[in-house]
Scaffold this active site. Structure first.
Site, PDB file in Angstrom:
ATOM      1  N   ASN A  14     -29.821  -6.115   7.239  1.00 47.43           N
ATOM      2  CA  ASN A  14     -29.472  -6.120   5.810  1.00 47.43           C
ATOM      3  C   ASN A  14     -28.957  -7.485   5.374  1.00 47.43           C
ATOM      4  O   ASN A  14     -29.256  -7.946   4.269  1.00 47.43           O
ATOM      5  CB  ASN A  14     -28.439  -5.032   5.503  1.00 47.43           C
ATOM      6  CG  ASN A  14     -29.084  -3.670   5.420  1.00 47.43           C
ATOM      7  OD1 ASN A  14     -29.709  -3.327   4.424  1.00 47.43           O
ATOM      8  ND2 ASN A  14     -28.981  -2.897   6.494  1.00 47.43           N
ATOM      9  N   HIS A 109     -24.938   2.850   3.322  1.00 47.02           N
ATOM     10  CA  HIS A 109     -24.873   3.872   4.366  1.00 47.02           C
ATOM     11  C   HIS A 109     -26.226   4.592   4.447  1.00 47.02           C
ATOM     12  O   HIS A 109     -26.789   4.971   3.415  1.00 47.02           O
ATOM     13  CB  HIS A 109     -23.753   4.870   4.046  1.00 47.02           C
ATOM     14  CG  HIS A 109     -23.589   5.900   5.115  1.00 47.02           C
ATOM     15  ND1 HIS A 109     -22.940   5.628   6.306  1.00 47.02           N
ATOM     16  CD2 HIS A 109     -24.013   7.186   5.194  1.00 47.02           C
ATOM     17  CE1 HIS A 109     -22.970   6.714   7.058  1.00 47.02           C
ATOM     18  NE2 HIS A 109     -23.609   7.667   6.414  1.00 47.02           N
TER      19      HIS A 109
END
Ligand code: GRF
Length: 192
Positions: A14, A109
């Site tokens: 990410n 998440h």
């Protein structure tokens, strides 16, 4: 331009996606700092390759969470960090950082919260045989994966999926969604 810090503990895919979005002009911000709590985390090399400053710490070397978070806070202040984005940072954030950065710490998440908080959310969803899971981006509060939800995207678990193929699908969503949500948050603030 907004000055951001990214906190990560692991691979940093990410982190990479955010850097790429900046490089491609899709996200307008300065990545000023990587905070990492594991000295062998692959994300560190990714930051160094891009000349992004890193603060690497071992929690064990501090008396408590407040002590290491105070040091992180000092560095963030020095660097005039405005937003913190968690990308696989495996620690709960305490009041030392939460108070000064109220509504300015965001997490990603790999499930549709409030389902499957905590570790191995992809495995949890897979083992429960749910048909739909996904990705959540939310503000961080003092709980584990509990803060106000900013954005979610769903993915269907097909009969042919394995945990590995599901993980690939989730990561593809994450790498697209996180940079675009960060962009929206920073732009919204700009026009306020
Ligand atoms: C991601 O799945 C993110 O949702 C979770 O931790 C993982 C980090 O992966 N919080 P990476 O280090 O960015 O590859």
């Amino acid at each position: 331009m907004k000055r951001i810090a990214i906190f990560a503990s692991g691979t940093g895919s990410n982190f990479d996606a955010i850097i790429q979005a900046v490089d491609e002009g899709k996200l307008d911000c300065e990545i000023e700092l990587l905070v990492c709590d594991r000295s062998n985390a692959p994300v560190i090399e990714k930051a160094q390759a891009k000349n992004i400053d890193t603060f690497i710490f071992r929690a064990k070397n501090y008396s408590d969470k407040a002590a290491y978070e105070q040091e992180i806070l000092n560095i963030c202040r020095e660097k005039e960090i405005e937003w913190i984005f968690l990308a696989g940072y495996m620690r709960l954030i305490g009041p030392t950082l939460l108070k000064p950065f109220e509504s300015r710490i965001v997490n990603i998440h790999p499930s549709l919260l409030p389902a499957f908080p905590g570790k191995d959310a992809i495995g949890q969803a897979f083992d429960k045989q749910v048909k739909i899971t996904g990705v959540t981006i939310h503000f961080v509060d003092n709980g584990m994966d509990t803060g106000p939800i900013i954005e979610q995207e769903a993915v269907r678990i097909e009969a042919a999926d394995t945990k590995a193929t599901l993980q690939k699908k989730i990561q593809a969503i994450e790498h697209r969604l996180y940079p675009s949500v960060i962009h929206s948050l920073l732009v919204e603030e700009e026009v306020k």
